[in-house]
Scaffold this motif. Structure first.
Motif, mmCIF file in Angstrom:
data_model
loop_
_atom_site.group_PDB
_atom_site.id
_atom_site.type_symbol
_atom_site.label_atom_id
_atom_site.label_comp_id
_atom_site.label_asym_id
_atom_site.label_seq_id
_atom_site.Cartn_x
_atom_site.Cartn_y
_atom_site.Cartn_z
ATOM 1 N N ILE A 10 0.847 -1.189 0.000
ATOM 2 C CA ILE A 10 0.000 0.000 0.000
ATOM 3 C C ILE A 10 0.883 1.240 0.000
ATOM 4 O O ILE A 10 1.861 1.313 0.747
ATOM 5 C CB ILE A 10 -0.886 0.044 1.264
ATOM 6 N N ALA A 11 0.526 2.216 -0.819
ATOM 7 C CA ALA A 11 1.110 3.549 -0.710
ATOM 8 C C ALA A 11 0.195 4.355 0.206
ATOM 9 O O ALA A 11 -1.007 4.467 -0.041
ATOM 10 C CB ALA A 11 1.212 4.208 -2.071
ATOM 11 N N CYS A 12 0.752 4.897 1.291
ATOM 12 C CA CYS A 12 -0.080 5.516 2.326
ATOM 13 C C CYS A 12 0.453 6.897 2.687
ATOM 14 O O CYS A 12 1.664 7.112 2.784
ATOM 15 C CB CYS A 12 -0.094 4.613 3.569
ATOM 16 N N TYR A 13 -0.470 7.832 2.912
ATOM 17 C CA TYR A 13 -0.115 9.114 3.492
ATOM 18 C C TYR A 13 -1.096 9.396 4.620
ATOM 19 O O TYR A 13 -2.311 9.252 4.466
ATOM 20 C CB TYR A 13 -0.154 10.264 2.485
ATOM 21 N N LYS A 107 6.655 11.096 -6.557
ATOM 22 C CA LYS A 107 7.517 10.055 -6.018
ATOM 23 C C LYS A 107 6.783 8.723 -5.909
ATOM 24 O O LYS A 107 7.336 7.656 -6.227
ATOM 25 C CB LYS A 107 8.021 10.488 -4.637
ATOM 26 N N ALA A 108 5.531 8.751 -5.457
ATOM 27 C CA ALA A 108 4.753 7.519 -5.331
ATOM 28 C C ALA A 108 4.516 6.874 -6.685
ATOM 29 O O ALA A 108 4.573 5.641 -6.829
ATOM 30 C CB ALA A 108 3.423 7.819 -4.638
ATOM 31 N N PHE A 119 -3.150 -0.465 -3.920
ATOM 32 C CA PHE A 119 -4.005 0.722 -3.835
ATOM 33 C C PHE A 119 -3.298 1.784 -3.005
ATOM 34 O O PHE A 119 -2.280 1.505 -2.349
ATOM 35 C CB PHE A 119 -5.387 0.408 -3.234
ATOM 36 N N THR A 120 -3.832 3.004 -3.045
ATOM 37 C CA THR A 120 -3.337 4.076 -2.184
ATOM 38 C C THR A 120 -4.347 4.295 -1.064
ATOM 39 O O THR A 120 -5.563 4.144 -1.251
ATOM 40 C CB THR A 120 -3.140 5.392 -2.952
ATOM 41 N N LEU A 121 -3.833 4.659 0.108
ATOM 42 C CA LEU A 121 -4.675 4.871 1.287
ATOM 43 C C LEU A 121 -4.303 6.199 1.933
ATOM 44 O O LEU A 121 -3.147 6.418 2.308
ATOM 45 C CB LEU A 121 -4.473 3.725 2.282
ATOM 46 N N PHE A 122 -5.279 7.087 2.028
ATOM 47 C CA PHE A 122 -5.087 8.390 2.666
ATOM 48 C C PHE A 122 -5.939 8.425 3.929
ATOM 49 O O PHE A 122 -7.156 8.246 3.870
ATOM 50 C CB PHE A 122 -5.498 9.527 1.724
ATOM 51 N N LEU A 123 -5.311 8.619 5.072
ATOM 52 C CA LEU A 123 -6.017 8.633 6.342
ATOM 53 C C LEU A 123 -6.054 10.051 6.902
ATOM 54 O O LEU A 123 -5.025 10.633 7.212
ATOM 55 C CB LEU A 123 -5.319 7.708 7.345
ATOM 56 N N GLY A 124 -7.260 10.612 6.991
ATOM 57 C CA GLY A 124 -7.431 11.931 7.579
ATOM 58 C C GLY A 124 -7.593 13.059 6.580
ATOM 59 O O GLY A 124 -7.850 14.196 6.967
ATOM 60 N N LEU A 125 -7.460 12.751 5.296
ATOM 61 C CA LEU A 125 -7.588 13.789 4.265
ATOM 62 C C LEU A 125 -7.908 13.135 2.930
ATOM 63 O O LEU A 125 -7.684 11.939 2.748
ATOM 64 C CB LEU A 125 -6.309 14.618 4.155
ATOM 65 N N PRO A 126 -8.453 13.899 1.979
ATOM 66 C CA PRO A 126 -8.732 13.317 0.672
ATOM 67 C C PRO A 126 -7.446 13.076 -0.114
ATOM 68 O O PRO A 126 -6.437 13.760 0.105
ATOM 69 C CB PRO A 126 -9.597 14.388 -0.012
ATOM 70 N N ALA A 127 -7.481 12.096 -0.985
ATOM 71 C CA ALA A 127 -6.321 11.805 -1.833
ATOM 72 C C ALA A 127 -5.916 13.046 -2.611
ATOM 73 O O ALA A 127 -6.764 13.756 -3.151
ATOM 74 C CB ALA A 127 -6.655 10.671 -2.797
ATOM 75 N N PHE A 128 -4.609 13.313 -2.674
ATOM 76 C CA PHE A 128 -4.129 14.479 -3.418
ATOM 77 C C PHE A 128 -3.318 14.065 -4.651
ATOM 78 O O PHE A 128 -2.716 14.908 -5.307
ATOM 79 C CB PHE A 128 -3.329 15.416 -2.512
ATOM 80 N N PHE A 129 -3.296 12.781 -4.934
ATOM 81 C CA PHE A 129 -2.730 12.314 -6.199
ATOM 82 C C PHE A 129 -3.355 10.960 -6.532
ATOM 83 O O PHE A 129 -4.015 10.337 -5.699
ATOM 84 C CB PHE A 129 -1.200 12.196 -6.128
ATOM 85 N N ARG A 130 -3.153 10.520 -7.747
ATOM 86 C CA ARG A 130 -3.646 9.222 -8.179
ATOM 87 C C ARG A 130 -2.516 8.460 -8.851
ATOM 88 O O ARG A 130 -1.684 9.045 -9.552
ATOM 89 C CB ARG A 130 -4.821 9.380 -9.156
ATOM 90 N N ILE A 131 -2.479 7.150 -8.614
ATOM 91 C CA ILE A 131 -1.580 6.265 -9.341
ATOM 92 C C ILE A 131 -2.427 5.497 -10.342
ATOM 93 O O ILE A 131 -3.434 4.881 -9.980
ATOM 94 C CB ILE A 131 -0.852 5.296 -8.386
ATOM 95 N N LYS A 132 -2.035 5.554 -11.574
ATOM 96 C CA LYS A 132 -2.840 4.993 -12.661
ATOM 97 C C LYS A 132 -3.094 3.504 -12.457
ATOM 98 O O LYS A 132 -2.205 2.747 -12.087
ATOM 99 C CB LYS A 132 -2.128 5.224 -13.997
ATOM 100 N N ASN A 133 -4.343 3.112 -12.678
ATOM 101 C CA ASN A 133 -4.766 1.703 -12.702
ATOM 102 C C ASN A 133 -4.795 1.019 -11.337
ATOM 103 O O ASN A 133 -4.866 -0.206 -11.261
ATOM 104 C CB ASN A 133 -3.903 0.873 -13.670
ATOM 105 N N ILE A 134 -4.740 1.800 -10.235
ATOM 106 C CA ILE A 134 -4.980 1.198 -8.918
ATOM 107 C C ILE A 134 -5.991 2.070 -8.176
ATOM 108 O O ILE A 134 -6.047 3.279 -8.393
ATOM 109 C CB ILE A 134 -3.685 1.019 -8.090
#
Length: 419
Positions: A10-13, A107-108, A119-134
């Motif tokens: 997981i890519a997480c912020y 960078k991600a 997948f990407t997981l953002f805890l506490g805020l909305p996602a501020f980027f997208r990684i294609k196809n996940i």
């Protein structure tokens, strides 16, 4: 970089800290439980600002600190100025966050070439980027537009306490913030919010209901638990606690006015208010001008390590907020067996014990009446009420239960992608 010993990468912020505020500590519990379950997590951070030292023994956690030297130099300069540069500090916080968020996104995406994130997981805020196809999952601290809606509703009170200039600054800030949020919410496939109330408001914002899931924040049930406290007779002083930041929609004005009415009617009550004035700092006048200062204790903050003891020393946790996504102090109080009093647009009401109380109207009369009812009831049923509060907390806020439901959301996100 894939390791067959781990479930998924997981890519997480997130903002994360074991013993900081309620949001950061909830995020800590979530990340730790995911690590225990075998997920491999790349946790992106700004320098070492967000490094969770307590998780350093987990081999499946990879902390990725990102630094931009010119940005850090400006921070260093501002922190040397009187009052950290005042409004310059606030403005630079917004600018530097935007710079870093863009940098983290790039960078991600680069790391995804090798890491093959699921997948990407953002805890506490909305996602501020997208990684294609996940898929991208955002667990929101609050809904997008409700802070501004509350500010507009409370315009006259804000102007009377803070002045027209402060109101116009808030208007400009939230107009800009809402424009930004309109752009960035498209980076998220599934939103998680803290209550049905929040879900309804996200739908009004324009999001699709089927992409909005409801989960309460987890609470450390071992840290927050009831302790045996000797109580005096029924005529003893009843203590109410406010715990959390102070902004207009939290309705400190309403609480203090209702509390003054109780004191005028000779109720033996005391109020503890602990919280910082995040903005609209003219609201401090409410504390300074309170008519019965001997019955009010205010302090700006408290160590999180001291919160359970504080909770166990009071009779009620009161949170008269309007437009509340999820009030962590409410959940923490229930864990300690302390009943709560809430307003009817406080989303946390989805998870409170049936013996807690909700006032129907945001009026002094309605709030005062529910406080009177609460005091009468606890005199008769304190033990039963405390037990029910704790039982409710164990059912709703246990980290295992919360992450079980989070994993179901992960599975749904991946299924959607494959179809």
């Amino acid at each position: 970089m894939d390791n067959p010993a781990f479930k998924q990468r997981i890519a997480c912020y997130t903002l994360i800290s074991k013993n900081a505020g309620s949001l950061a500590s909830a995020n800590f519990l979530i990340v730790e439980e995911l690590l225990k379950r075998g997920y491999e997590i790349d946790l992106y951070g700004i320098g070492n600002f967000n490094y969770p030292e307590e998780l350093s023994d987990y081999k499946n956690l990879h902390y990725i600190p990102l630094r931009i030297a010119p940005v850090q130099y400006i921070w260093y300069f501002l922190e040397k100025l009187p009052q950290k540069g005042g409004k310059l500090y606030t403005i630079w916080a917004k600018i530097s966050s935007a710079i870093y968020f863009n940098f983290i996104g790039k960078k991600a995406n680069e790391n995804h070439q090798d890491a093959k994130y699921k997948f990407t997981l953002f805890l506490g805020l909305p996602a501020f980027f997208r990684i294609k196809n996940i898929p991208s999952i955002s667990w929101l601290q609050g809904t997008f537009q409700t802070e501004w809606e509350s500010i507009k509703k409370l315009k006259n009170t804000i102007i009377s306490l803070c002045g027209i200039k402060e109101y116009l600054i808030l208007q400009a800030f939230y107009t800009y913030s809402n424009m930004v949020n309109r752009r960035i919410y498209k980076f998220t496939d599934i939103f998680i919010c803290g209550s049905e109330w929040s879900q309804e408001n996200l739908i009004l914002w324009g999001l699709d209901k089927k992409n909005i899931k409801i989960l309460p924040y987890p609470i450390d049930l071992n840290f927050f638990q009831p302790k045996s406290v000797e109580r005096d007779n029924k005529d003893s002083k009843k203590v109410f606690l406010w715990l959390g930041r102070i902004v207009p929609r939290k309705r400190l004005d309403l609480l203090l006015e209702a509390f003054q009415e109780l004191l005028k009617e000779n109720y033996n009550v005391h109020l503890i208010v602990i919280g910082q004035f995040s903005y609209a700092k003219g609201y401090k006048k409410l504390i300074k001008e309170f008519e019965f200062p001997e019955n009010l204790h205010y302090q700006e903050n408290i160590s999180r390590l001291d919160v359970p003891e504080l909770m166990n020393s009071v009779d009620f946790l009161i949170q008269p907020s309007e437009s509340e996504n999820f009030g962590s102090s409410v959940a923490e109080a229930l864990c300690c067996g302390v009943p709560v009093i809430l307003g009817n647009t406080n989303g946390t009401k989805d998870f409170i014990s049936s013996s807690s109380w909700i006032f129907k109207e945001y009026s002094v009369k309605s709030l005062k009446e529910i406080m009177q009812i609460a005091m009468d009831t606890i005199n008769e049923k304190r033990t039963e009420i405390s037990l029910e509060a704790r039982t409710t907390a164990e059912k709703e806020f246990d980290i295992v239960t919360v992450v079980d439901n989070l994993e179901n959301i992960f599975a749904e996100a991946l299924t959607k992608l494959n179809h």
